[in-house]
Scaffold this motif. Structure first.
Motif, PDB file in Angstrom:
ATOM      1  N   ALA A   1       0.822  -1.215   0.000  1.00  0.00           N
ATOM      2  CA  ALA A   1       0.000   0.000   0.000  1.00  0.00           C
ATOM      3  C   ALA A   1       0.862   1.276   0.000  1.00  0.00           C
ATOM      4  O   ALA A   1       0.331   2.369  -0.102  1.00  0.00           O
ATOM      5  CB  ALA A   1      -0.936  -0.001   1.204  1.00  0.00           C
ATOM      6  N   GLY A   2       2.175   1.123   0.139  1.00  0.00           N
ATOM      7  CA  GLY A   2       3.064   2.274   0.074  1.00  0.00           C
ATOM      8  C   GLY A   2       3.345   2.960   1.394  1.00  0.00           C
ATOM      9  O   GLY A   2       3.873   4.080   1.418  1.00  0.00           O
ATOM     10  N   PHE A   3       3.036   2.297   2.515  1.00  0.00           N
ATOM     11  CA  PHE A   3       3.321   2.882   3.821  1.00  0.00           C
ATOM     12  C   PHE A   3       4.715   2.508   4.320  1.00  0.00           C
ATOM     13  O   PHE A   3       5.341   3.267   5.043  1.00  0.00           O
ATOM     14  CB  PHE A   3       2.303   2.423   4.869  1.00  0.00           C
ATOM     15  N   LEU A   4       5.149   1.299   3.972  1.00  0.00           N
ATOM     16  CA  LEU A   4       6.410   0.763   4.489  1.00  0.00           C
ATOM     17  C   LEU A   4       7.373   0.405   3.372  1.00  0.00           C
ATOM     18  O   LEU A   4       6.972   0.124   2.251  1.00  0.00           O
ATOM     19  CB  LEU A   4       6.153  -0.517   5.304  1.00  0.00           C
ATOM     20  N   GLY A   5       8.644   0.377   3.729  1.00  0.00           N
ATOM     21  CA  GLY A   5       9.683  -0.166   2.882  1.00  0.00           C
ATOM     22  C   GLY A   5      10.328  -1.304   3.643  1.00  0.00           C
ATOM     23  O   GLY A   5      10.103  -1.462   4.846  1.00  0.00           O
ATOM     24  N   SER A   6      11.109  -2.114   2.957  1.00  0.00           N
ATOM     25  CA  SER A   6      11.800  -3.202   3.647  1.00  0.00           C
ATOM     26  C   SER A   6      13.207  -3.337   3.085  1.00  0.00           C
ATOM     27  O   SER A   6      13.492  -2.920   1.967  1.00  0.00           O
ATOM     28  CB  SER A   6      11.038  -4.516   3.500  1.00  0.00           C
ATOM     29  N   LYS A   7      14.044  -3.917   3.905  1.00  0.00           N
ATOM     30  CA  LYS A   7      15.441  -4.113   3.556  1.00  0.00           C
ATOM     31  C   LYS A   7      15.807  -5.529   3.964  1.00  0.00           C
ATOM     32  O   LYS A   7      15.470  -5.966   5.065  1.00  0.00           O
ATOM     33  CB  LYS A   7      16.264  -3.085   4.347  1.00  0.00           C
ATOM     34  N   LYS A   8      16.465  -6.248   3.069  1.00  0.00           N
ATOM     35  CA  LYS A   8      16.873  -7.628   3.372  1.00  0.00           C
ATOM     36  C   LYS A   8      18.299  -7.655   3.899  1.00  0.00           C
ATOM     37  O   LYS A   8      19.058  -6.712   3.729  1.00  0.00           O
ATOM     38  CB  LYS A   8      16.770  -8.488   2.106  1.00  0.00           C
ATOM     39  N   GLY A   9      18.609  -8.759   4.529  1.00  0.00           N
ATOM     40  CA  GLY A   9      19.980  -8.979   4.993  1.00  0.00           C
ATOM     41  C   GLY A   9      20.263  -8.347   6.331  1.00  0.00           C
ATOM     42  O   GLY A   9      19.369  -7.920   7.060  1.00  0.00           O
ATOM     43  N   LYS A  10      21.568  -8.261   6.627  1.00  0.00           N
ATOM     44  CA  LYS A  10      21.999  -7.686   7.909  1.00  0.00           C
ATOM     45  C   LYS A  10      21.522  -6.241   8.006  1.00  0.00           C
ATOM     46  O   LYS A  10      21.670  -5.452   7.088  1.00  0.00           O
ATOM     47  CB  LYS A  10      23.517  -7.743   8.014  1.00  0.00           C
TER      48      LYS A  10
END
Length: 138
Positions: free
Chosen positions: A51-60
């Motif tokens: 929905a465009g509220f959050l972002g995410s990042k993978k890994g450490k």
């Protein structure tokens, strides 16, 4: 009444908002803080991301983070995203309209008119209030 899914979404958004300076936060951290099933929370966060509220990042150093400012996240959008209509009857819903089966004439239905007023007043509040308002009251 808000579903557990929506309440959990608000808890996650509040946590991410309070810890914004920390950057990406692991699902596990939020899950443990509020006692939410990791898998259930993961699905909720994915919906909030789509929905465009959050972002995410993978890994450490990975996890989820707000990509909108808290004042740019209206409560009404979160509720609609996860719970659907805000209106108490389908015949007064703005986004999920359906005629009521038992209603003979919507134009003369008193219940329809009262519930439309309830919807309008509720929306006035939910569209004005944002995640920022919740954070200011924490």
């Amino acid at each position: 009444m808000l579903s557990k899914k929506t309440k959990y979404a608000f808890h996650a958004l509040i946590y991410l908002g309070k810890n914004k300076e920390q950057g990406a936060i692991l699902i596990q951290e939020i899950s443990e803080k509020y006692g939410i099933s990791h898998k259930f929370l993961e699905n909720i966060l994915l919906e909030l991301k789509k929905a465009g509220f959050l972002g995410s990042k993978k890994g450490k150093g990975g996890g989820y983070y707000l990509i909108k400012e808290p004042q740019e996240i209206p409560l009404s959008r979160v509720i609609r995203l996860l719970d659907g209509p805000i209106a108490l009857l389908p015949c007064v819903s703005l986004n999920y309209y359906e005629p009521c089966e038992e209603c003979e004439n919507q134009e003369t239905c008193g219940l329809n008119k009262v519930m439309a007023n309830v919807r309008d007043e509720t929306l006035k509040i939910l569209e004005m209030k944002t995640l920022q308002d919740i954070l200011e009251n924490e």
